[in-house]
Write a protein that holds these residues in place. Structure first.
Motif, PDB file in Angstrom:
ATOM      1  N   TRP A  38       0.836  -1.206   0.000  1.00  0.00           N
ATOM      2  CA  TRP A  38       0.000   0.000   0.000  1.00  0.00           C
ATOM      3  C   TRP A  38       0.868   1.252   0.000  1.00  0.00           C
ATOM      4  O   TRP A  38       0.574   2.225  -0.702  1.00  0.00           O
ATOM      5  CB  TRP A  38      -0.923   0.001   1.212  1.00  0.00           C
ATOM      6  CG  TRP A  38      -2.006  -1.019   1.115  1.00  0.00           C
ATOM      7  CD1 TRP A  38      -1.961  -2.304   1.578  1.00  0.00           C
ATOM      8  CD2 TRP A  38      -3.268  -0.864   0.482  1.00  0.00           C
ATOM      9  NE1 TRP A  38      -3.135  -2.946   1.280  1.00  0.00           N
ATOM     10  CE2 TRP A  38      -3.962  -2.088   0.604  1.00  0.00           C
ATOM     11  CE3 TRP A  38      -3.886   0.186  -0.171  1.00  0.00           C
ATOM     12  CZ2 TRP A  38      -5.231  -2.272   0.107  1.00  0.00           C
ATOM     13  CZ3 TRP A  38      -5.158  -0.002  -0.663  1.00  0.00           C
ATOM     14  CH2 TRP A  38      -5.813  -1.217  -0.529  1.00  0.00           C
ATOM     15  N   ARG A  39       1.923   1.237   0.792  1.00  0.00           N
ATOM     16  CA  ARG A  39       2.817   2.393   0.863  1.00  0.00           C
ATOM     17  C   ARG A  39       3.561   2.578  -0.453  1.00  0.00           C
ATOM     18  O   ARG A  39       3.669   3.687  -0.982  1.00  0.00           O
ATOM     19  CB  ARG A  39       3.807   2.218   2.013  1.00  0.00           C
ATOM     20  CG  ARG A  39       4.716   3.411   2.205  1.00  0.00           C
ATOM     21  CD  ARG A  39       5.579   3.265   3.430  1.00  0.00           C
ATOM     22  NE  ARG A  39       4.846   2.919   4.628  1.00  0.00           N
ATOM     23  CZ  ARG A  39       4.114   3.753   5.360  1.00  0.00           C
ATOM     24  NH1 ARG A  39       4.014   4.992   4.998  1.00  0.00           N
ATOM     25  NH2 ARG A  39       3.493   3.337   6.438  1.00  0.00           N
ATOM     26  N   ARG A  85       9.310  10.918   1.116  1.00  0.00           N
ATOM     27  CA  ARG A  85       9.053  10.931   2.559  1.00  0.00           C
ATOM     28  C   ARG A  85       8.072   9.828   2.949  1.00  0.00           C
ATOM     29  O   ARG A  85       8.225   9.194   4.004  1.00  0.00           O
ATOM     30  CB  ARG A  85       8.513  12.301   2.975  1.00  0.00           C
ATOM     31  CG  ARG A  85       8.347  12.478   4.456  1.00  0.00           C
ATOM     32  CD  ARG A  85       9.658  12.369   5.174  1.00  0.00           C
ATOM     33  NE  ARG A  85       9.443  12.497   6.598  1.00  0.00           N
ATOM     34  CZ  ARG A  85      10.403  12.483   7.488  1.00  0.00           C
ATOM     35  NH1 ARG A  85      11.644  12.364   7.108  1.00  0.00           N
ATOM     36  NH2 ARG A  85      10.130  12.592   8.765  1.00  0.00           N
ATOM     37  N   LEU A  86       7.088   9.570   2.102  1.00  0.00           N
ATOM     38  CA  LEU A  86       6.129   8.503   2.364  1.00  0.00           C
ATOM     39  C   LEU A  86       6.819   7.149   2.428  1.00  0.00           C
ATOM     40  O   LEU A  86       6.464   6.293   3.236  1.00  0.00           O
ATOM     41  CB  LEU A  86       5.048   8.490   1.282  1.00  0.00           C
ATOM     42  CG  LEU A  86       3.922   7.480   1.433  1.00  0.00           C
ATOM     43  CD1 LEU A  86       3.121   7.771   2.699  1.00  0.00           C
ATOM     44  CD2 LEU A  86       3.029   7.502   0.222  1.00  0.00           C
ATOM     45  N   LEU A  87       7.843   6.951   1.607  1.00  0.00           N
ATOM     46  CA  LEU A  87       8.581   5.694   1.636  1.00  0.00           C
ATOM     47  C   LEU A  87       9.472   5.570   2.877  1.00  0.00           C
ATOM     48  O   LEU A  87       9.801   4.468   3.293  1.00  0.00           O
ATOM     49  CB  LEU A  87       9.436   5.546   0.379  1.00  0.00           C
ATOM     50  CG  LEU A  87       8.653   5.273  -0.897  1.00  0.00           C
ATOM     51  CD1 LEU A  87       9.579   5.331  -2.102  1.00  0.00           C
ATOM     52  CD2 LEU A  87       7.932   3.948  -0.820  1.00  0.00           C
ATOM     53  N   LEU A 127      -5.006   1.969   7.719  1.00  0.00           N
ATOM     54  CA  LEU A 127      -4.224   2.690   6.710  1.00  0.00           C
ATOM     55  C   LEU A 127      -3.963   4.144   7.115  1.00  0.00           C
ATOM     56  O   LEU A 127      -3.832   5.022   6.264  1.00  0.00           O
ATOM     57  CB  LEU A 127      -4.906   2.644   5.343  1.00  0.00           C
ATOM     58  CG  LEU A 127      -4.904   1.297   4.641  1.00  0.00           C
ATOM     59  CD1 LEU A 127      -5.688   1.376   3.344  1.00  0.00           C
ATOM     60  CD2 LEU A 127      -3.486   0.835   4.369  1.00  0.00           C
ATOM     61  N   GLY A 128      -3.895   4.412   8.405  1.00  0.00           N
ATOM     62  CA  GLY A 128      -3.615   5.754   8.887  1.00  0.00           C
ATOM     63  C   GLY A 128      -4.790   6.705   8.818  1.00  0.00           C
ATOM     64  O   GLY A 128      -4.649   7.887   9.125  1.00  0.00           O
ATOM     65  N   PHE A 160       1.616  -3.328   6.649  1.00  0.00           N
ATOM     66  CA  PHE A 160       1.269  -4.680   7.094  1.00  0.00           C
ATOM     67  C   PHE A 160      -0.181  -5.075   6.877  1.00  0.00           C
ATOM     68  O   PHE A 160      -0.589  -6.135   7.344  1.00  0.00           O
ATOM     69  CB  PHE A 160       1.605  -4.828   8.577  1.00  0.00           C
ATOM     70  CG  PHE A 160       3.040  -4.576   8.879  1.00  0.00           C
ATOM     71  CD1 PHE A 160       4.011  -5.443   8.428  1.00  0.00           C
ATOM     72  CD2 PHE A 160       3.427  -3.453   9.589  1.00  0.00           C
ATOM     73  CE1 PHE A 160       5.345  -5.209   8.679  1.00  0.00           C
ATOM     74  CE2 PHE A 160       4.763  -3.219   9.855  1.00  0.00           C
ATOM     75  CZ  PHE A 160       5.724  -4.093   9.403  1.00  0.00           C
ATOM     76  N   LEU A 161      -0.976  -4.294   6.170  1.00  0.00           N
ATOM     77  CA  LEU A 161      -2.360  -4.657   5.929  1.00  0.00           C
ATOM     78  C   LEU A 161      -2.411  -5.957   5.129  1.00  0.00           C
ATOM     79  O   LEU A 161      -1.800  -6.070   4.075  1.00  0.00           O
ATOM     80  CB  LEU A 161      -3.089  -3.542   5.179  1.00  0.00           C
ATOM     81  CG  LEU A 161      -4.588  -3.730   5.024  1.00  0.00           C
ATOM     82  CD1 LEU A 161      -5.273  -3.695   6.390  1.00  0.00           C
ATOM     83  CD2 LEU A 161      -5.175  -2.660   4.141  1.00  0.00           C
ATOM     84  N   ALA A 162      -3.086  -6.957   5.658  1.00  0.00           N
ATOM     85  CA  ALA A 162      -3.222  -8.297   5.057  1.00  0.00           C
ATOM     86  C   ALA A 162      -1.890  -9.033   4.984  1.00  0.00           C
ATOM     87  O   ALA A 162      -1.727  -9.941   4.190  1.00  0.00           O
ATOM     88  CB  ALA A 162      -3.861  -8.216   3.668  1.00  0.00           C
TER      89      ALA A 162
END
Length: 185
Positions: A38-39, A85-87, A127-128, A160-162
Protein backbone atom coordinates in the motif's frame (compact mmCIF):
# COMPACT_ATOMS: atom_id res chain seq x y z
CA UNK A 1 20.49 3.26 -8.68
CA UNK A 2 20.19 1.61 -5.25
CA UNK A 3 17.67 3.12 -2.87
CA UNK A 4 18.72 1.94 0.61
CA UNK A 5 15.72 3.50 2.33
CA UNK A 6 13.30 1.54 0.15
CA UNK A 7 14.11 -1.99 1.26
CA UNK A 8 15.20 -3.56 4.48
CA UNK A 9 18.51 -5.33 4.62
CA UNK A 10 18.35 -8.53 2.55
CA UNK A 11 20.25 -10.33 5.31
CA UNK A 12 17.03 -10.33 7.35
CA UNK A 13 15.22 -12.47 4.79
CA UNK A 14 18.17 -14.82 4.33
CA UNK A 15 19.01 -15.21 8.02
CA UNK A 16 18.33 -18.39 9.91
CA UNK A 17 15.46 -18.44 12.38
CA UNK A 18 17.83 -18.61 15.35
CA UNK A 19 19.49 -15.28 14.45
CA UNK A 20 17.21 -12.45 15.52
CA UNK A 21 19.51 -9.56 14.64
CA UNK A 22 21.44 -10.38 11.45
CA UNK A 23 22.85 -6.91 10.77
CA UNK A 24 26.61 -6.34 10.65
CA UNK A 25 26.74 -2.56 11.09
CA UNK A 26 24.43 -1.87 14.01
CA UNK A 27 25.19 1.86 14.17
CA UNK A 28 23.40 2.46 10.88
CA UNK A 29 19.67 3.22 11.06
CA UNK A 30 17.70 0.34 9.53
CA UNK A 31 14.07 -0.48 9.01
CA UNK A 32 13.71 -4.18 10.01
CA UNK A 33 10.98 -4.79 7.43
CA UNK A 34 10.16 -3.91 3.84
CA UNK A 35 7.63 -1.20 3.00
CA UNK A 36 4.24 -2.70 2.32
CA UNK A 37 2.44 -2.73 -1.02
CA UNK A 38 0.00 0.00 0.00
CA UNK A 39 2.82 2.39 0.86
CA UNK A 40 4.81 1.59 -2.27
CA UNK A 41 1.69 1.83 -4.45
CA UNK A 42 0.78 5.25 -3.03
CA UNK A 43 4.34 6.49 -3.61
CA UNK A 44 4.26 5.14 -7.17
CA UNK A 45 1.00 7.00 -7.84
CA UNK A 46 2.54 10.19 -6.46
CA UNK A 47 5.55 9.77 -8.73
CA UNK A 48 3.23 9.18 -11.69
CA UNK A 49 1.40 12.39 -10.82
CA UNK A 50 4.74 14.20 -10.60
CA UNK A 51 5.69 13.01 -14.08
CA UNK A 52 2.44 14.44 -15.48
CA UNK A 53 3.09 17.72 -13.71
CA UNK A 54 6.63 17.87 -15.10
CA UNK A 55 5.32 17.14 -18.58
CA UNK A 56 2.83 19.98 -18.15
CA UNK A 57 5.70 22.24 -17.05
CA UNK A 58 7.58 21.43 -20.27
CA UNK A 59 4.51 22.18 -22.40
CA UNK A 60 3.92 25.46 -20.54
CA UNK A 61 7.60 26.41 -20.98
CA UNK A 62 7.44 25.77 -24.75
CA UNK A 63 4.24 27.83 -24.92
CA UNK A 64 6.12 30.78 -23.46
CA UNK A 65 4.74 30.86 -19.91
CA UNK A 66 7.98 30.72 -17.95
CA UNK A 67 6.45 31.61 -14.58
CA UNK A 68 3.79 28.89 -14.98
CA UNK A 69 6.46 26.35 -15.93
CA UNK A 70 8.49 27.22 -12.84
CA UNK A 71 5.40 26.91 -10.64
CA UNK A 72 4.58 23.49 -12.15
CA UNK A 73 8.18 22.36 -11.74
CA UNK A 74 8.17 23.44 -8.10
CA UNK A 75 4.86 21.62 -7.56
CA UNK A 76 6.31 18.47 -9.11
CA UNK A 77 9.34 18.70 -6.81
CA UNK A 78 6.99 18.93 -3.81
CA UNK A 79 5.09 15.83 -4.97
CA UNK A 80 8.37 13.93 -5.47
CA UNK A 81 9.55 14.96 -2.00
CA UNK A 82 6.23 13.76 -0.54
CA UNK A 83 6.60 10.38 -2.28
CA UNK A 84 10.12 9.93 -0.94
CA UNK A 85 9.05 10.93 2.56
CA UNK A 86 6.13 8.50 2.36
CA UNK A 87 8.58 5.69 1.64
CA UNK A 88 10.72 6.63 4.65
CA UNK A 89 7.81 6.52 7.13
CA UNK A 90 8.11 3.68 9.63
CA UNK A 91 10.12 2.38 12.57
CA UNK A 92 13.92 2.36 12.33
CA UNK A 93 16.41 0.81 14.77
CA UNK A 94 20.11 1.15 15.45
CA UNK A 95 22.51 0.70 18.34
CA UNK A 96 21.74 4.29 19.41
CA UNK A 97 18.00 3.85 19.83
CA UNK A 98 14.63 3.52 18.20
CA UNK A 99 13.36 6.04 15.66
CA UNK A 100 9.71 6.44 14.68
CA UNK A 101 9.55 8.36 11.41
CA UNK A 102 6.23 9.98 10.60
CA UNK A 103 5.34 12.02 7.54
CA UNK A 104 5.94 15.34 9.32
CA UNK A 105 7.60 14.38 12.64
CA UNK A 106 10.48 12.07 13.54
CA UNK A 107 10.95 10.94 17.14
CA UNK A 108 14.10 9.21 18.38
CA UNK A 109 14.22 7.44 21.74
CA UNK A 110 17.60 6.26 23.09
CA UNK A 111 17.65 2.68 24.34
CA UNK A 112 18.44 3.94 27.86
CA UNK A 113 14.94 5.50 28.03
CA UNK A 114 13.11 2.41 26.76
CA UNK A 115 11.48 0.26 29.45
CA UNK A 116 9.74 -2.20 27.15
CA UNK A 117 8.53 -2.71 23.61
CA UNK A 118 5.53 -5.04 23.41
CA UNK A 119 2.72 -6.11 21.14
CA UNK A 120 -0.81 -5.38 22.38
CA UNK A 121 -4.38 -5.78 21.15
CA UNK A 122 -6.00 -2.36 20.81
CA UNK A 123 -7.99 -0.21 18.39
CA UNK A 124 -5.66 0.86 15.57
CA UNK A 125 -6.08 3.16 12.60
CA UNK A 126 -6.83 1.51 9.28
CA UNK A 127 -4.22 2.69 6.71
CA UNK A 128 -3.61 5.75 8.89
CA UNK A 129 -7.14 7.05 8.32
CA UNK A 130 -9.44 8.20 11.15
CA UNK A 131 -11.37 4.90 11.04
CA UNK A 132 -10.23 2.50 13.77
CA UNK A 133 -10.46 -1.28 13.87
CA UNK A 134 -9.40 -3.84 16.43
CA UNK A 135 -5.86 -4.99 15.73
CA UNK A 136 -2.35 -5.48 17.01
CA UNK A 137 0.07 -2.68 17.75
CA UNK A 138 3.69 -2.56 18.79
CA UNK A 139 3.90 0.03 21.57
CA UNK A 140 6.88 1.61 23.29
CA UNK A 141 6.88 2.24 27.05
CA UNK A 142 9.42 4.82 28.20
CA UNK A 143 10.86 5.36 31.66
CA UNK A 144 8.28 6.53 34.15
CA UNK A 145 5.60 4.25 32.69
CA UNK A 146 4.83 6.70 29.88
CA UNK A 147 3.49 4.97 26.78
CA UNK A 148 4.32 6.73 23.53
CA UNK A 149 1.03 7.95 22.05
CA UNK A 150 1.45 6.62 18.51
CA UNK A 151 2.17 2.90 18.15
CA UNK A 152 5.43 2.00 16.43
CA UNK A 153 3.79 -0.56 14.13
CA UNK A 154 0.24 -1.75 13.55
CA UNK A 155 -1.08 -4.70 11.61
CA UNK A 156 -3.49 -2.41 9.72
CA UNK A 157 -0.92 0.12 8.53
CA UNK A 158 0.18 0.62 4.94
CA UNK A 159 3.11 -1.72 5.57
CA UNK A 160 1.27 -4.68 7.09
CA UNK A 161 -2.36 -4.66 5.93
CA UNK A 162 -3.22 -8.30 5.06
CA UNK A 163 0.36 -9.34 5.88
CA UNK A 164 0.10 -10.60 9.46
CA UNK A 165 3.22 -12.79 9.25
CA UNK A 166 5.27 -9.77 8.13
CA UNK A 167 3.91 -7.79 11.09
CA UNK A 168 4.80 -10.58 13.52
CA UNK A 169 8.32 -10.84 12.10
CA UNK A 170 8.88 -7.07 12.21
CA UNK A 171 7.48 -6.78 15.75
CA UNK A 172 9.66 -9.66 16.94
CA UNK A 173 12.73 -8.05 15.38
CA UNK A 174 12.09 -4.65 16.99
CA UNK A 175 11.46 -6.37 20.34
CA UNK A 176 14.73 -8.30 19.95
CA UNK A 177 16.64 -5.06 19.27
CA UNK A 178 15.02 -3.53 22.36
CA UNK A 179 15.84 -6.53 24.55
CA UNK A 180 19.48 -6.57 23.43
CA UNK A 181 20.19 -2.86 23.69
CA UNK A 182 18.19 -2.16 26.87
CA UNK A 183 20.53 -4.62 28.61
CA UNK A 184 23.58 -2.75 27.25
CA UNK A 185 22.30 0.74 28.02
Amino acid sequence: MPLPFLTADRAFDEAADDIALPYDDRDQWRRPYRPGPWRVGAAALLLLLASYILFAAVIIAFAGGLSGAVACGFGALLVIAAAIRLLRVGTWVSARGLRHVGFFVTRTVPWAQVVTVRTTQQPVRWLGLPRTVQGQALVLVRQGGETVAAPLLTDHSADFLARSEAFDRAADTVEAWADEYRAVA
